[in-house]
Write an enzyme that holds these catalytic residues in place. Structure first.
Site, PDB file in Angstrom:
ATOM      1  CD  GLU A 133      -2.822  -1.303   2.371  1.00  0.00           C
ATOM      2  OE1 GLU A 133      -3.942  -1.800   2.274  1.00  0.00           O
ATOM      3  OE2 GLU A 133      -2.305  -1.015   3.476  1.00  0.00           O
ATOM      4  CG  ASP A 163     -12.612  -7.817   0.063  1.00  0.00           C
ATOM      5  OD1 ASP A 163     -11.486  -7.366   0.332  1.00  0.00           O
ATOM      6  OD2 ASP A 163     -13.563  -7.791   0.858  1.00  0.00           O
TER       7      ASP A 163
HETATM    8  N1  ADE Z   1      -9.450  -5.128   3.894  1.00  0.00           N
HETATM    9  C1  ADE Z   1      -9.739  -5.463   2.639  1.00  0.00           C
HETATM   10  N2  ADE Z   1     -10.847  -6.215   2.591  1.00  0.00           N
HETATM   11  C2  ADE Z   1     -11.276  -6.352   3.865  1.00  0.00           C
HETATM   12  C3  ADE Z   1     -12.350  -7.037   4.471  1.00  0.00           C
HETATM   13  N3  ADE Z   1     -13.218  -7.735   3.747  1.00  0.00           N
HETATM   14  N4  ADE Z   1     -12.471  -6.975   5.821  1.00  0.00           N
HETATM   15  C4  ADE Z   1     -11.575  -6.287   6.554  1.00  0.00           C
HETATM   16  N5  ADE Z   1     -10.528  -5.635   6.040  1.00  0.00           N
HETATM   17  C5  ADE Z   1     -10.377  -5.653   4.711  1.00  0.00           C
END
Ligand code: ADE
Length: 230
Positions: free
Chosen positions: A11, A198
């Protein structure tokens, strides 16, 4: 001096590579890299994952660098169907979805005896972030909304719905509100910038590696345009 925190190396690495006059301070097992980025004084650090790491990291930025602002950059899981993988969420405020003392009459997320549940991002900084994002990332959508943090990777429909409904949050991640709270305690303006990697449901694990890289490209592009304008 602007503090930039990412939880994971991917990142922040591209930003660190572009810095000049780099100096490194090691503290609390973290490497604080200070120097110039596009003419601005910055300190960039990888906090590690989770709220404790993020809070400790922010406190060091306050104590050792007296930063004027903190930016948290990274990825997050979307809590709303309209917020797609690759899109960006800029924080209006942040809450902790894993803070729970409702048995004592507190609201979900409310920190006992602090009269505090949500920590507001700096308005001017978040507005600037959103407008710069629209300019440099025209192919994606940018949303302004609440970010929910907790020490859990969200990857189940039930968990996702609880957080989305209880907190009206746009995305879930694992550091933002810890940074927000630590910044608030120290009177430092902050903003959280998260690209969606996601959907925070049972597809999260599958999506994650594939989309993380693409999501990070958008945050890096945004930061490189934002920093010179701060
Ligand atoms: N960072 C990226 N995706 C995530 C998720 N689903 N839950 C917590 N932190 C995250």
């Amino acid at each position: 001096m602007i503090g930039i925190i990412g939880a994971m190396p991917q990142e922040i690495n591209q930003l660190v590579d572009m810095m000049e006059d780099r100096k490194v301070l090691e503290k609390a097992r973290m490497k604080f890299i200070s120097g110039k980025l596009l003419g601005k004084d910055v300190v960039i650090v990888k906090s590690g994952v989770g709220k404790v790491n993020a809070a400790v990291c922010t406190q060091i930025l306050a104590d050792s660098y007296s930063v004027d602002a903190v930016i948290n950059t990274g990825v997050a899981g979307s809590l709303e169907n309209r917020i797609d993988i690759g899109d960006i969420v800029v924080s209006t405020d942040a809450v902790q979805h894993d803070v729970e003392a409702t048995i004592w009459g507190y609201e979900p997320g409310e920190i006992p005896m602090m009269k505090k549940k949500a920590f507001a991002a700096d308005k001017a900084l978040r507005k600037l972030t959103v407008s710069v994002c629209r300019e440099v990332n025209p192919d994606i959508s940018v949303f302004e909304g609440r970010i929910a943090s907790g020490d859990q990777f969200i990857s189940g429909q039930e968990q996702k719905e609880r957080i989305a409904e209880t907190f009206s949050a746009y995305c879930a991640e694992m550091e933002g509100c810890a940074i927000a709270q630590a910044a608030w305690l120290n009177g430092i303006p902050f903003v959280i910038i998260r690209a969606i990697s996601d959907k925070a449901d049972n597809s999260a694990e599958m999506d994650y590696n594939e989309f993380e890289k693409q999501a990070i490209e958008h945050t890096v592009k945004l930061l490189l345009a934002l920093i010179p304008r701060m």
